[in-house]
Design an enzyme around this catalytic site. Structure first.
Site, PDB file in Angstrom:
ATOM      1  CG  ASN A 192      -0.367  -0.214   2.508  1.00 13.65           C
ATOM      2  OD1 ASN A 192       0.754  -0.706   2.615  1.00 13.65           O
ATOM      3  ND2 ASN A 192      -1.089   0.130   3.557  1.00 13.65           N
ATOM      4  CD  GLU A 210       2.437  -0.565  10.552  1.00 13.68           C
ATOM      5  OE1 GLU A 210       1.292  -0.895  10.965  1.00 13.68           O
ATOM      6  OE2 GLU A 210       2.667  -0.190   9.401  1.00 13.68           O
ATOM      7  CD  GLU A 252       8.714   0.278  10.552  1.00 16.53           C
ATOM      8  OE1 GLU A 252       9.336  -0.656  10.011  1.00 16.53           O
ATOM      9  OE2 GLU A 252       7.625   0.712  10.129  1.00 16.53           O
ATOM     10  CB  CYS A 280      -2.157  -0.196   8.966  1.00 20.30           C
ATOM     11  SG  CYS A 280      -0.665   0.816   8.924  1.00 20.30           S
TER      12      CYS A 280
END
Length: 489
Positions: free
Chosen positions: A162, A261, A469, A295
């Site tokens: 994505n 993640e 991150e 997300c």
């Protein structure tokens, strides 16, 4: 639909092989797989399909380059990352167009992703020379404690489709800054951007073998082989929670450092005292960015009953203004979903919402014809039984559920296995502070629908993942603390 000359020229400049040890080569099996434009369904390029043997050779290259790269000065690593940033900014249009062609997102949003992804290169070029250590006397006074940071070692990255550039830079930049080498497996749906980025790193001066790219249609076999190899020291994965759990189980066998993640089902709460103009803008951004395929998307919009009718009407009016079309073309707000499965899943969620008591305000159907398009959709009066309340949507579907008290809003928001991000709209600063404390998420946007920033720690709680991150925290995911005792004479 024939590709435009500039599109074909760009695709021709992207390597179609595997990036192993500084060379681009075919798969050992000779196999390839096709990459398609989801807006047209047409193949835009065929690339090498890595075998397990290829993946192991890529790890061989990363292991072989590890000592030299770790021994490279932090200033040199910083300079390479900064050169990569500069080159990326020079080629923003190429990267944006490539992402739009292989992923489907609108070209304007793709340009935004280039800016966002580039910031990880710039941020970690600066962090590379600022890795801290520590020196202190032990409590007994018999010696001094020296704490230094050393690179974790060779890393394996699995990135999603994505955000094909940003997810690569968000992992690769801190790894390189810390002195780690990389094997990266981009998503089979969108591998071209990662390959193009690896080519840019080479041009920026990155030594051979430091970053290796092995695209494959056989992800499970490749990952199993690499995770069972004792030379690998780090796994970073962005994707679904079920896949992440399986990878964690495999990584545990060699006690690998992991960053995960994973999934999200973000709540967006609109209180009765919210600035509705700001709340509508925030919801539109948090939900429909990237065609809802994020997300961090606001899947559950939780609105106070006193303002819900007005909020729903304003949202629907904005959604009805959207233009839908091929992302690589200028002027469209909503592009194609990544594949046909995404269209089917979005339709399923709409049907389930209606079956469990919701009403369709606007949209609600797949768009017939060429490409994977779905009408931008708003549903209201969601019930707790709706699948939208439990699942990630990954489509242009906004669902509204109503509440009456603050405690009820918090209960609805926290009633999920996920805890990646939350959004809150209120003009009451004390309520905002309560939400920071009460909402179970690793990130929160207070009166904003966009939280991602290279200088901030991105990550979640509960089943949304492990590690962070970006930010100061990002480079430490690739460093290990080493303690040395220096006795006092």
């Amino acid at each position: 639909m024939a590709l435009k000359p500039n599109e074909q020229a760009l695709l021709d400049s992207v390597q179609n092989g595997l990036g192993i040890g500084g060379t681009w080569e075919p798969s050992t099996s000779g196999a390839t797989f096709d990459v398609q434009d989801p807006a047209t369904g047409e193949t835009i390029k065929s690339i090498a399909d890595a075998t397990v043997e290829d993946a192991v050779r890529a790890l061989d290259a990363a292991v072989g380059a590890q000592a030299a790269w770790a021994g490279t000065s932090s200033r040199e690593r910083s300079n390479i990352l900064r050169r990569a940033y500069d080159l990326l900014m020079e080629r923003k249009e190429d990267f944006a167009l490539l992402m739009s062609m292989e992923m489907g997102k609108p070209i304007a949003e793709a340009r935004g992703e280039v800016n966002y992804g580039g910031e990880f290169l710039r941020w970690f070029s600066e962090e590379a020379v600022r890795v801290p250590g520590d020196f202190r006397q032990n409590p007994e006074g018999t010696g001094n404690i020296l704490v230094s940071q050393i690179p974790v070692g060779p890393c394996y990255f699995i990135t999603p489709w994505n955000f094909p550039l940003a997810m690569a830079t968000r992992k690769i930049a801190p790894a390189l800054a810390a002195g780690c080498t990389v094997v990266i497996k981009p998503a089979a749906l969108t591998p071209l951007t990662t390959i193009f980025f690896a080519q840019l790193l080479e041009e920026a001066g990155l030594p051979a073998g430091v970053v290796n790219v092995v695209a494959t249609s056989k992800s499970s076999a490749q990952s199993s082989a690499l995770l069972s190899d004792k030379r690998l020291r780090k796994l970073s994965f962005t994707g679904s929670t079920p896949v992440g759990v399986k990878l964690l189980e495999a990584a545990a066998q060699n006690v690998l450092r992991t960053s995960m993640e994973l999934g999200g089902n973000a709540p967006l709460i609109v209180f009765e005292d919210a600035d509705l103009d700001r709340a509508v803008e925030g919801a539109m951004l948090a939900k429909f960015r990237n065609v809802g395929q994020a997300c961090t998307a606001a899947n559950r919009v939780i609105v106070h009953e006193s303002v819900a009718d007005e909020f729903a009407a304003r949202i629907a009016a904005r959604v009805n203004e959207f233009t839908v079309g091929r992302g690589a073309e200028e002027g469209f707000d909503i592009g194609a979903l990544v594949d046909g499965k995404a269209v089917v899943n979005t339709a399923r969620l709409v049907e389930d919402a209606v079956a469990t008591g919701a009403t369709i305000v606007t949209g609600g159907e797949a768009i017939e014809g060429v490409g994977n398009f779905f009408q931008p959709t708003v549903v209201d009066h969601l019930t707790p039984q709706s699948a939208i309340m439990r699942e990630e949507i990954f489509g242009p579907l906004l669902g509204i559920i109503r509440f009456s008290t603050e405690d009820e809003a918090v209960e609805i928001a926290n009633n999920t296995e996920y805890g990646l991000v939350s959004y809150v709209f209120t003009e009451n600063i004390h309520r905002g502070q309560r939400m920071i404390e009460k909402l179970e998420s690793g990130m929160m946007g207070l009166n904003t629908g966009l939280v991602s920033n290279a200088a901030a720690p991105f990550g979640g709680l509960k089943q949304s993942g492990l590690g962070r991150e970006g930010g100061f925290e990002g480079i430490h995911e690739f460093l290990s603390s080493k303690y040395t005792l220096l006795p006092r004479s």
